[in-house]
Design a protein around this motif. Structure first.
Motif, PDB file in Angstrom:
ATOM      1  N   SER A   1       0.821  -1.204   0.000  1.00  0.00           N
ATOM      2  CA  SER A   1       0.000   0.000   0.000  1.00  0.00           C
ATOM      3  C   SER A   1       0.860   1.262   0.000  1.00  0.00           C
ATOM      4  CB  SER A   1      -0.912   0.018   1.230  1.00  0.00           C
ATOM      5  OG  SER A   1      -1.652   1.228   1.294  1.00  0.00           O
TER       6      SER A   1
ATOM      7  N   GLU B   1      -0.964   4.207   0.063  1.00  0.00           N
ATOM      8  CA  GLU B   1      -1.940   5.190   0.512  1.00  0.00           C
ATOM      9  C   GLU B   1      -1.384   5.945   1.713  1.00  0.00           C
ATOM     10  OE1 GLU B   1      -5.921   3.803   1.066  1.00  0.00           O
ATOM     11  OE2 GLU B   1      -5.675   2.216  -0.431  1.00  0.00           O
ATOM     12  N   LEU B   2      -1.363   7.250   1.602  1.00  0.00           N
ATOM     13  CA  LEU B   2      -0.798   8.086   2.648  1.00  0.00           C
ATOM     14  C   LEU B   2      -1.489   7.850   3.982  1.00  0.00           C
ATOM     15  CD1 LEU B   2       1.171  10.282   3.471  1.00  0.00           C
ATOM     16  CD2 LEU B   2      -0.521  11.990   2.762  1.00  0.00           C
ATOM     17  N   GLU B   3      -2.808   7.644   3.970  1.00  0.00           N
ATOM     18  CA  GLU B   3      -3.558   7.459   5.199  1.00  0.00           C
ATOM     19  C   GLU B   3      -3.144   6.173   5.916  1.00  0.00           C
ATOM     20  OE1 GLU B   3      -5.878   8.472   8.274  1.00  0.00           O
ATOM     21  OE2 GLU B   3      -5.418   9.717   6.516  1.00  0.00           O
ATOM     22  N   ILE B   4      -2.884   5.118   5.142  1.00  0.00           N
ATOM     23  CA  ILE B   4      -2.452   3.843   5.729  1.00  0.00           C
ATOM     24  C   ILE B   4      -1.070   3.996   6.362  1.00  0.00           C
ATOM     25  CG2 ILE B   4      -1.779   1.463   5.226  1.00  0.00           C
ATOM     26  CD1 ILE B   4      -4.754   1.874   5.157  1.00  0.00           C
TER      27      ILE B   4
ATOM     28  N   LYS C   1       0.282   6.772   7.391  1.00  0.00           N
ATOM     29  CA  LYS C   1       0.123   7.669   8.540  1.00  0.00           C
ATOM     30  C   LYS C   1      -0.414   6.903   9.748  1.00  0.00           C
ATOM     31  CE  LYS C   1      -2.172  11.956   9.949  1.00  0.00           C
ATOM     32  NZ  LYS C   1      -3.124  13.022   9.542  1.00  0.00           N
ATOM     33  N   GLN C   2      -1.419   6.057   9.523  1.00  0.00           N
ATOM     34  CA  GLN C   2      -1.989   5.254  10.608  1.00  0.00           C
ATOM     35  C   GLN C   2      -0.938   4.331  11.223  1.00  0.00           C
ATOM     36  OE1 GLN C   2      -5.383   3.080   9.210  1.00  0.00           O
ATOM     37  NE2 GLN C   2      -6.820   4.712   9.721  1.00  0.00           N
TER      38      GLN C   2
ATOM     39  N   GLU D   1       1.171   6.366  13.468  1.00  0.00           N
ATOM     40  CA  GLU D   1       0.394   6.867  14.602  1.00  0.00           C
ATOM     41  C   GLU D   1       0.141   5.786  15.637  1.00  0.00           C
ATOM     42  OE1 GLU D   1      -3.143   8.501  12.906  1.00  0.00           O
ATOM     43  OE2 GLU D   1      -2.252  10.485  12.591  1.00  0.00           O
TER      44      GLU D   1
END
Length: 214
Positions: free
Chosen positions: A80, A82-85, A87-88, A91
């Motif tokens: 992946s 995906e920036l959100e993945i 980032k998660q 985090e």
């Protein structure tokens, strides 16, 4: 050192496992997220997790690991972008993120760096040091070879020098997830103190121990 590997691509899973085992690591590999999830407290020193795996995904497993272990290294390996993945992943506490495809050498370097496993000499003072390669403590000209559990405890102390190690942390790492009574832990500490002398290992009342070096 014991590593949990979660990767549902069987070929990649086997390749990673073989490479790490050749380097002397013990590797428990899983292709199913739920099986890995049920094994998280088995005394691992490092976790390598794919995200998109059957039943329980790597992000949920990452979050669960951090409920048990604050500092054990976690490496995410994923296709992946995906920036959100990504980032998660950071985090929720991953230490590094490796995008597929990657060179196995790169993963190996990350494991070595994050786990701070070094094949060199660690000096406690000018007359006492530990040799990672041979698992021998040198006191002046005297050589003192450690048992397996003494060696595991020494490795744990040296990666967490001047930090408090709880009884649970010692049990999970040294006994590799199996139960150990408080008396068993204290007995092991006494044996290691006998080898090193009492000045390095200090008791933290009702909590655990701290290995103090300069």
């Amino acid at each position: 050192m014991k590593i949990l590997l979660l990767e549902d691509n069987k070929k990649l899973n086997e390749t990673i496992k073989k490479r790490l085992m050749l380097k002397g690591y013990k590797v428990d590999s899983f292709i199913d997220g739920s099986e890995a999830y049920n094994s998280l407290t088995e005394g691992y020193s490092c976790f390598i997790l794919d995200i998109n795996v059957p039943n329980i995904d790597g992000i949920k497993i990452l979050k669960k690991i951090r409920e048990f272990y604050d500092e054990v290294p976690i490496i995410i390996i994923s296709a992946s972008i995906e920036l959100e993945i990504i980032k998660q992943s950071y985090e929720f506490g991953c230490n590094d993120y490796l995008k597929k495809p990657f060179f196995i050498d790169e993963l190996e370097i990350k494991v070595q760096r994050l786990c701070k496993i070094r094949n060199d000499l660690i000096y406690f003072d000018e007359n006492c040091y530990f040799d990672y390669k041979s698992s021998v403590v040198f006191l002046g000209v005297e050589e003192l070879r450690l048992t397996k559990k003494e060696r595991l405890l020494m490795n744990l102390f040296l990666t967490k020098r001047n930090q408090v190690l709880t009884y649970d942390t010692i049990q999970n790492y040294v006994w590799e997830g199996s139960f150990a009574s408080l008396e068993s832990i204290r007995s092991l500490i006494r044996r290691l103190r006998k080898v090193l002398s009492n000045k390095y290992i200090e008791t933290v009342v009702d909590t655990g121990y701290i290995f103090k070096t300069t």
